[in-house]
Design a protein around this motif. Structure first.
Motif, short mmCIF file in Angstrom:
data_model
loop_
_atom_site.label_atom_id
_atom_site.label_comp_id
_atom_site.label_asym_id
_atom_site.label_seq_id
_atom_site.Cartn_x
_atom_site.Cartn_y
_atom_site.Cartn_z
N ARG A 62 0.81 -1.22 0.00
CA ARG A 62 0.00 0.00 0.00
C ARG A 62 0.84 1.28 0.00
O ARG A 62 0.35 2.34 -0.37
N TYR A 63 2.11 1.18 0.39
CA TYR A 63 2.97 2.35 0.34
C TYR A 63 4.05 2.23 -0.74
O TYR A 63 5.01 3.00 -0.73
N GLY A 64 3.89 1.28 -1.66
CA GLY A 64 4.82 1.29 -2.77
C GLY A 64 5.03 -0.04 -3.46
O GLY A 64 5.10 -1.09 -2.83
N CYS A 65 5.11 0.04 -4.80
CA CYS A 65 5.65 -1.02 -5.64
C CYS A 65 7.04 -0.54 -6.05
O CYS A 65 7.18 0.42 -6.82
N GLU A 66 8.08 -1.19 -5.54
CA GLU A 66 9.42 -0.63 -5.61
C GLU A 66 10.40 -1.57 -6.33
O GLU A 66 10.22 -2.78 -6.38
N ASP A 67 11.46 -0.99 -6.87
CA ASP A 67 12.69 -1.68 -7.29
C ASP A 67 12.46 -2.92 -8.15
O ASP A 67 12.72 -4.05 -7.73
N PRO A 68 12.01 -2.74 -9.39
CA PRO A 68 11.69 -3.88 -10.25
C PRO A 68 12.94 -4.54 -10.85
O PRO A 68 13.96 -3.91 -11.09
N ARG A 69 12.85 -5.84 -11.07
CA ARG A 69 13.74 -6.60 -11.94
C ARG A 69 12.86 -7.43 -12.86
O ARG A 69 11.74 -7.78 -12.49
N ILE A 70 13.36 -7.78 -14.05
CA ILE A 70 12.47 -8.43 -15.02
C ILE A 70 13.19 -9.53 -15.78
O ILE A 70 14.40 -9.46 -16.03
N ALA A 71 12.42 -10.56 -16.13
CA ALA A 71 12.88 -11.64 -17.01
C ALA A 71 11.79 -11.95 -18.02
O ALA A 71 10.59 -11.85 -17.70
N PHE A 72 12.19 -12.32 -19.22
CA PHE A 72 11.25 -12.71 -20.27
C PHE A 72 11.47 -14.19 -20.57
O PHE A 72 12.56 -14.60 -20.98
N ILE A 73 10.43 -15.01 -20.34
CA ILE A 73 10.57 -16.46 -20.48
C ILE A 73 9.34 -17.01 -21.18
O ILE A 73 8.21 -16.85 -20.71
N GLU A 74 9.57 -17.62 -22.33
CA GLU A 74 8.53 -18.34 -23.06
C GLU A 74 7.26 -17.51 -23.25
O GLU A 74 6.14 -17.95 -22.98
N GLY A 75 7.45 -16.26 -23.69
CA GLY A 75 6.32 -15.40 -24.01
C GLY A 75 5.71 -14.63 -22.86
O GLY A 75 4.72 -13.91 -23.05
N THR A 76 6.28 -14.74 -21.67
CA THR A 76 5.74 -14.05 -20.49
C THR A 76 6.83 -13.23 -19.82
O THR A 76 7.98 -13.68 -19.71
N TYR A 77 6.46 -12.03 -19.39
CA TYR A 77 7.35 -11.19 -18.59
C TYR A 77 7.10 -11.48 -17.12
O TYR A 77 5.95 -11.46 -16.65
N TYR A 78 8.19 -11.73 -16.40
CA TYR A 78 8.13 -11.99 -14.96
C TYR A 78 8.82 -10.83 -14.25
O TYR A 78 10.03 -10.64 -14.37
N LEU A 79 8.03 -10.03 -13.56
CA LEU A 79 8.53 -8.83 -12.88
C LEU A 79 8.55 -9.07 -11.38
O LEU A 79 7.51 -9.29 -10.76
N THR A 80 9.73 -9.04 -10.79
CA THR A 80 9.83 -9.06 -9.33
C THR A 80 9.94 -7.61 -8.84
O THR A 80 10.58 -6.77 -9.49
N TYR A 81 9.32 -7.35 -7.72
CA TYR A 81 9.38 -6.00 -7.15
C TYR A 81 9.16 -6.10 -5.64
O TYR A 81 8.76 -7.16 -5.13
N THR A 82 9.41 -5.01 -4.95
CA THR A 82 9.22 -4.98 -3.51
C THR A 82 7.88 -4.36 -3.17
O THR A 82 7.59 -3.23 -3.59
N GLY A 83 7.07 -5.09 -2.42
CA GLY A 83 5.86 -4.52 -1.86
C GLY A 83 6.17 -3.95 -0.49
O GLY A 83 6.72 -4.64 0.38
N TRP A 84 5.81 -2.69 -0.26
CA TRP A 84 6.22 -1.97 0.95
C TRP A 84 4.98 -1.45 1.67
O TRP A 84 4.16 -0.75 1.08
N ASP A 85 4.85 -1.80 2.94
CA ASP A 85 3.72 -1.31 3.74
C ASP A 85 4.19 -0.44 4.91
O ASP A 85 3.44 -0.18 5.84
N ARG A 86 5.47 -0.01 4.84
CA ARG A 86 6.13 0.82 5.86
C ARG A 86 6.43 0.07 7.15
O ARG A 86 6.84 0.67 8.12
N GLU A 87 6.27 -1.23 7.12
CA GLU A 87 6.71 -2.08 8.21
C GLU A 87 7.56 -3.24 7.69
O GLU A 87 8.61 -3.54 8.25
N THR A 88 7.11 -3.86 6.63
CA THR A 88 7.85 -4.98 6.04
C THR A 88 8.02 -4.76 4.54
O THR A 88 7.16 -4.18 3.88
N ALA A 89 9.14 -5.24 4.05
CA ALA A 89 9.41 -5.25 2.61
C ALA A 89 9.34 -6.69 2.14
O ALA A 89 10.04 -7.56 2.67
N GLN A 90 8.49 -6.95 1.15
CA GLN A 90 8.29 -8.31 0.69
C GLN A 90 8.52 -8.41 -0.81
O GLN A 90 8.00 -7.60 -1.59
#
Length: 331
Positions: A92-120
């Motif tokens: 709720r306080y951010g979609c942060e710091d993306p990294r990306i891979a393209f595999i078999e026609g799909t983009y896989y985006l990892t990012y940090t979900g931030w709620d100001r207490e935990t980063a996941q």
């Protein structure tokens, strides 16, 4: 739409890199969602253009992920609307710091979900870089600082890069802020860490530029010797003239042997990039050069990085130039 693989012939160590003389290449603008700070991009090449997926926010520091395109790797046109924005409690306080891979026609985006207490560490998937399906946080009750320091957070994970080809019949990811870990998957959606959070595959090196923490930076490239090379971020503590303390983020490199993918084989002893310019040393979090995007484009390496969590820059390297030695084996 044709996407160029993130693999390419390279040598370890990669470089030397030279910061572009006209950095920053992207700055905050207007009074919208990207008005205050713009930094930390993922990068890939699609249809002979460099695509950046970057983090930006207004004064509220609620991060969104935007998209920009370039024909030369230096000059970018960005779209007005972010491609990924906070929707759920865990972000709720951010979609942060993306990294990306393209595999078999799909983009896989990892990012940090931030709620100001935990980063996941979270995952989103897309067929076209426009329509995204959020798969949610990847690791529960995992703390990537567990082996480094007591940060008081049991649910803390960031910085995931997915290897865009299988190793031993599984998909592999390297992730972590604080220390670096590995995880595997059968379907690229559900991921299982390979060890407990107290047992990282790579930890900070005392007495060096990454003695405070290490973090995966870019998606991998394949070296001419078959090793996986990734640019990394490392930090050390610094004391300012007024007696206050802070961090200094510099960029390193590691290599991993796919025949033994749970161990870092070697690291670059010295950083290939460190804070030097005004933008590198002044900003929301000062003294930061933070790399997340690497592509080979028009026969040149482009490494994209954030400057003090405020602006976005690039450094380039010619493949035919290479460092001499300067390696140190780890593990």
């Amino acid at each position: 739409m044709t996407t160029v693989s993130l693999f390419g012939e390279a040598r370890f160590p990669l470089g030397p890199f030279t910061p572009y003389e006209h950095n920053p290449i992207l700055r905050p603008k207007g009074d919208s969602w990207e008005s205050a700070n713009l930094y930390n991009p993922a990068a890939l090449v699609v249809d002979d253009r460099v695509v950046l997926l970057y983090r930006a926010h207004a004064d509220d520091i609620v991060s969104h992920i935007g998209i920009a395109f370039s024909d030369d790797g230096y000059h970018f046109e960005r779209e007005d609307t972010p491609i990924l924005s906070p929707e759920h409690d865990y972000e709720r306080y951010g979609c942060e710091d993306p990294r990306i891979a393209f595999i078999e026609g799909t983009y896989y985006l990892t990012y940090t979900g931030w709620d100001r207490e935990t980063a996941q560490l979270c995952l989103a998937t897309s067929p076209d870089l426009r329509t995204w399906t959020k798969q949610g946080p990847l690791f529960e009750d995992f703390n990537t600082f567990a082996a480094v320091s007591d940060n008081g957070k049991r649910n803390w994970s960031k910085a995931g890069v997915i290897i865009p080809q299988q190793i031993d019949g599984q998909w592999w990811m390297y992730f972590g802020e604080g220390a670096i870990y590995w995880a595997t998957s059968k379907d690229l959606i559900h991921w299982t860490p390979g060890t407990a959070d107290t047992e990282p595959m790579y930890s900070p090196t005392p007495g060096t530029f990454d003695e405070a923490l290490v973090e995966i930076g870019t998606s991998p490239v394949l070296t001419d010797t078959g090793l996986l090379l990734m640019l990394t971020n490392g930090a050390t503590r610094i004391t300012h003239e007024d007696g206050t303390t802070g961090v200094d983020y510099r960029c390193g490199q590691i290599v991993i042997d796919p025949a033994d993918p749970t161990k870092v084989l070697a690291r670059l002893q010295d950083p290939w990039l460190r804070p030097q310019t005004y933008e590198d040393t002044h900003g929301l979090v000062s003294n930061v050069t933070f790399v997340e995007g690497l592509v080979k484009f028009h026969e040149r390496w482009f490494a994209y990085y954030g400057q003090s969590d405020t602006t976005l820059a690039v450094a380039t390297a010619d493949p035919w130039n290479a460092y001499g030695t300067g390696l140190r084996a780890d593990g």
